[in-house]
Design an enzyme around this catalytic site. Structure first.
Site, PDB file in Angstrom:
ATOM      1  N   HIS A   1     -11.352 -82.907  57.627  1.00  0.00           N
ATOM      2  CA  HIS A   1     -11.180 -84.209  58.255  1.00  0.00           C
ATOM      3  C   HIS A   1     -12.524 -84.831  58.584  1.00  0.00           C
ATOM      4  O   HIS A   1     -12.799 -85.970  58.245  1.00  0.00           O
ATOM      5  CB  HIS A   1     -10.315 -84.107  59.509  1.00  0.00           C
ATOM      6  CG  HIS A   1      -9.839 -85.450  59.961  1.00  0.00           C
ATOM      7  ND1 HIS A   1     -10.653 -86.324  60.642  1.00  0.00           N
ATOM      8  CD2 HIS A   1      -8.664 -86.092  59.766  1.00  0.00           C
ATOM      9  CE1 HIS A   1      -9.981 -87.451  60.854  1.00  0.00           C
ATOM     10  NE2 HIS A   1      -8.778 -87.339  60.332  1.00  0.00           N
TER      11      HIS A   1
ATOM     12  N   GLU B   1     -14.224 -88.083  57.117  1.00  0.00           N
ATOM     13  CA  GLU B   1     -15.094 -88.715  58.121  1.00  0.00           C
ATOM     14  C   GLU B   1     -16.306 -87.810  58.334  1.00  0.00           C
ATOM     15  O   GLU B   1     -16.292 -86.661  57.936  1.00  0.00           O
ATOM     16  CB  GLU B   1     -14.357 -88.878  59.461  1.00  0.00           C
ATOM     17  CG  GLU B   1     -13.317 -89.973  59.472  1.00  0.00           C
ATOM     18  CD  GLU B   1     -12.505 -89.976  60.774  1.00  0.00           C
ATOM     19  OE1 GLU B   1     -13.044 -89.613  61.836  1.00  0.00           O
ATOM     20  OE2 GLU B   1     -11.322 -90.342  60.713  1.00  0.00           O
TER      21      GLU B   1
ATOM     22  N   HIS C   1      -3.617 -87.696  54.810  1.00  0.00           N
ATOM     23  CA  HIS C   1      -4.932 -87.699  54.149  1.00  0.00           C
ATOM     24  C   HIS C   1      -4.863 -87.031  52.774  1.00  0.00           C
ATOM     25  O   HIS C   1      -5.491 -87.501  51.821  1.00  0.00           O
ATOM     26  CB  HIS C   1      -5.980 -86.971  54.998  1.00  0.00           C
ATOM     27  CG  HIS C   1      -6.431 -87.767  56.192  1.00  0.00           C
ATOM     28  ND1 HIS C   1      -7.005 -89.009  56.087  1.00  0.00           N
ATOM     29  CD2 HIS C   1      -6.395 -87.493  57.512  1.00  0.00           C
ATOM     30  CE1 HIS C   1      -7.302 -89.468  57.293  1.00  0.00           C
ATOM     31  NE2 HIS C   1      -6.938 -88.571  58.180  1.00  0.00           N
TER      32      HIS C   1
HETATM   33 CO    CO Z   1      -7.402 -88.840  60.213  1.00  0.00          CO
END
Ligand code: CO
Length: 287
Positions: free
Chosen positions: A170, A200, A232
């Site tokens: 993530h 990210e 995701h």
């Molecule tokens: Co997220």
């Protein structure tokens, strides 16, 4: 601890009270059936480790909880509410299972909730538990990074033989993001074909692509390194939108195979989480 904080009549009452152990399993949550698979698999692993102990579930994503309530009529509590209910129902010794991968902002939020309940007990109020423990995230120290790398090497052994494996976590703005850079370093010790990126944080797609281009590999397996293969995994990683990792790498000429499997579905990873739970619960766990 108990002797220090409970020199009162309340303490004696607590000691006479029969112990009732309980586990609160906490996940971000997923509104997708593909994501729920990993959550269910992890919960079953926890139940197998503690067969006689009742497990409750809490999610931390309010967006997902609202969506589940509206679309599926399924009510999942957030951790503070779930713990308040457990205290009210007479649970005395509770372990909260963190399913976080890194000790980032979301783990700290959960820690704050658990600390609040600890404080209630230390102050001798009737609202808290006799004991409450919180397990640490999957990657909490250097040893964890090595152990996870071993599990991943084993899991993706076939794909690593003749192609690259790009695992996508993530990622976060939080300093705990550094755990992923450490994981990439250790993964490269296992195989030069292992790459780590994140949706990210600093482990960007451009970084991974630059590293991939230094190799002669043409086949790429992309897989989430998140607890669940949810939104995701389905969209940002393996989706058909032009900006998914799959589409971007395909446009670069790679033959891309998405493997939408959450970390929570991997047995070796489940074992690591269970160890964290046992460690945290220590002497207060059911005998
Ligand atoms: Co997220």
């Amino acid at each position: 601890m108990i002797a220090v904080f409970c020199g009162t009549a309340f303490a004696q009452a607590q000691e006479e009270q029969p112990r009732k152990h309980g586990i609160l399993f906490v996940a971000f949550g997923s509104s997708m059936p593909e994501g729920q698979v990993a959550i269910d698999a992890m919960e079953s692993a926890v139940q197998r480790a503690y067969p006689g102990t009742e497990i409750r579930t809490a999610f931390t994503s309010r967006i997902i909880m609202r969506k589940l309530a509206k679309e599926e009529n399924r009510i999942v509590d957030e951790p503070a509410i779930a713990l308040a209910k457990m205290a009210y129902e007479g649970f005395t010794d509770v372990a909260v299972v963190s399913t976080h991968v890194i000790p980032g902002a979301e783990y700290q939020d959960l820690e704050a909730v658990v600390d609040g309940f600890k404080l209630m007990h230390e102050r001798g109020t009737k609202a808290g538990f006799h004991s409450i423990a919180l397990s640490k995230p999957l990657l909490s120290d250097g040893h964890d990074i090595e152990r996870l790398a071993q599990v991943l090497e084993h899991t993706y052994a076939d794909d690593l033989k003749d192609g690259a494996v790009v695992l996508i976590g993530h990622g976060t703005h939080h300093f705990a993001d550094a755990a992923y850079s450490a994981l990439q370093t250790v993964l490269w010790q296992k195989s030069p074909n292992f790459f780590f990126g994140a949706v990210e944080g600093v482990m960007t797609y451009d970084n991974v692509l630059a590293n991939l281009k230094r190799t002669k590999l043409r086949k790429v397996t992309v897989a989430p390194a998140m607890l669940v293969a949810g939104d995701h995994a389905a969209n940002d990683i393996g989706g058909d939108e032009p900006d998914s990792w799959k589409s971007l790498l395909t446009a670069e000429g790679y033959k891309v195979t998405p493997k939408p499997r959450g970390l929570g579905e991997i047995e070796g990873v489940q074992r690591l989480y269970i160890e964290k739970l046992r460690e945290a619960w220590g002497e207060n766990q059911p005998k």
